[in-house]
Design a protein around this motif. Structure first.
Motif, mmCIF file in Angstrom:
data_model
loop_
_atom_site.group_PDB
_atom_site.id
_atom_site.type_symbol
_atom_site.label_atom_id
_atom_site.label_comp_id
_atom_site.label_asym_id
_atom_site.label_seq_id
_atom_site.Cartn_x
_atom_site.Cartn_y
_atom_site.Cartn_z
ATOM 1 N N THR A 23 0.819 -1.212 0.000
ATOM 2 C CA THR A 23 0.000 0.000 0.000
ATOM 3 C C THR A 23 0.850 1.258 0.000
ATOM 4 O O THR A 23 0.368 2.339 -0.347
ATOM 5 C CB THR A 23 -0.926 0.046 1.226
ATOM 6 O OG1 THR A 23 -0.147 0.124 2.426
ATOM 7 C CG2 THR A 23 -1.825 -1.190 1.283
ATOM 8 N N GLN A 32 -5.565 -2.388 6.381
ATOM 9 C CA GLN A 32 -5.780 -3.615 5.611
ATOM 10 C C GLN A 32 -5.581 -4.863 6.472
ATOM 11 O O GLN A 32 -6.287 -5.855 6.311
ATOM 12 C CB GLN A 32 -4.857 -3.647 4.394
ATOM 13 C CG GLN A 32 -5.169 -2.599 3.339
ATOM 14 C CD GLN A 32 -6.638 -2.571 2.956
ATOM 15 O OE1 GLN A 32 -7.251 -3.613 2.695
ATOM 16 N NE2 GLN A 32 -7.209 -1.381 2.914
ATOM 17 N N TRP A 64 -7.200 -5.827 -0.001
ATOM 18 C CA TRP A 64 -6.602 -4.620 -0.573
ATOM 19 C C TRP A 64 -7.036 -4.430 -2.022
ATOM 20 O O TRP A 64 -7.413 -3.326 -2.436
ATOM 21 C CB TRP A 64 -5.086 -4.681 -0.477
ATOM 22 C CG TRP A 64 -4.377 -3.612 -1.268
ATOM 23 C CD1 TRP A 64 -3.488 -3.799 -2.287
ATOM 24 C CD2 TRP A 64 -4.493 -2.187 -1.111
ATOM 25 N NE1 TRP A 64 -3.046 -2.592 -2.770
ATOM 26 C CE2 TRP A 64 -3.645 -1.584 -2.058
ATOM 27 C CE3 TRP A 64 -5.235 -1.380 -0.247
ATOM 28 C CZ2 TRP A 64 -3.521 -0.211 -2.191
ATOM 29 C CZ3 TRP A 64 -5.103 0.000 -0.375
ATOM 30 C CH2 TRP A 64 -4.249 0.571 -1.331
#
Length: 259
Positions: A23, A32, A64
């Motif tokens: 991310t 997440q 995600w």
């Protein structure tokens, strides 16, 4: 359930590391992880017989990729080689996920296929293309914050072999801040413990007050910095490190910073 909880607890630091790497942000990554655990509880009877560690990483990756902010979505697995090659080339974020799973987290290609919900052949293709991406990535100017000269030189050698330019070294918090202001690096590698007993995290906090730059922290004790309980590093590699781990971490940090 007690043994399952213990196994999850053992995997959590590395799940956080993976989530932050894909991310590009501690906060997003830790969210997440929380969503992953909630999803796992909801679907705990639907594991498909996967080992728990593999299931954790698959659940997080799926969570995600389901988010609107995620860069890529996976289609159903396909068998045609020509279509496969075209499809794989269109999903660069999946290449990075595969590479992080392989090099940083130590999963095999068949495990990566299970996590990404693709075939083993697709996983192998993703890794080949991801390694090509490593070679093709634009080089950057790197600053190294490390109080052990041998380690600093080792880091510099790896960076330079991958085409990057090392623009300076620092061994203390004050040196690091001054050097960063002088050189304006494109990426920083930082040890956690510095020569003056200060923290590399404190040095980076000072630096980030004046510029935006991706940072990779290096530590012998990653579990201590992957708790999710305070501001912590987004990118983290473990001592002793190898060249592939460092190269992949640099690539991911630069890719997510540019996204």
């Amino acid at each position: 359930m007690a043994s399952m909880a213990a196994e999850i607890a053992q995997s959590l630091p590395y799940l956080r590391r993976y989530a932050r790497a894909i991310t590009g942000d501690q906060r997003r990554g830790d969210i997440q992880v929380q969503r992953c655990l909630e999803r796992l509880l909801t679907d705990r009877g639907n594991s498909g017989g996967l080992p728990l560690r593999t299931l954790l990483f698959r659940t997080l990756t799926r969570s995600w990729n389901d988010q609107p902010e995620a860069e890529a979505m996976f289609a159903a697995p396909i068998a045609n080689d020509a279509i496969l090659d075209h499809r794989v080339r269109e999903i660069a974020p999946a290449r990075r996920q595969a590479l992080v799973l392989s090099v940083l987290e130590g999963f095999s290609t068949d495990e990566i296929g299970l996590i990404l919900e693709i075939s083993q052949a697709e996983a192998e293709q993703l890794l080949v293309l991801a390694k090509n991406d490593l070679r093709d990535q634009r080089p950057t100017r790197i600053m190294i914050i490390e109080d052990e000269p041998i380690i600093a030189l080792d880091l510099a050698g790896i960076c330079e072999r991958h085409g990057h330019q090392v623009v300076g070294f620092a061994a203390t918090r004050a040196e690091a801040v001054a050097k960063a202001r002088e050189e304006r690096p494109g990426l920083i590698l930082a040890d956690i413990q510095l020569a003056d007993d200060s923290s590399g995290i404190d040095a980076i906090t000072d630096i980030l007050e004046h510029m935006t730059v991706p940072v990779i922290f290096i530590t012998a004790f990653p579990q201590r910095l992957l708790t999710g309980q305070r501001p912590e590093p987004t990118f983290l590699i473990t001592k002793p490190f190898d060249a592939d781990t460092l190269a992949v971490s640099i690539s991911q940090a630069l890719a997510t910073a540019a996204a």
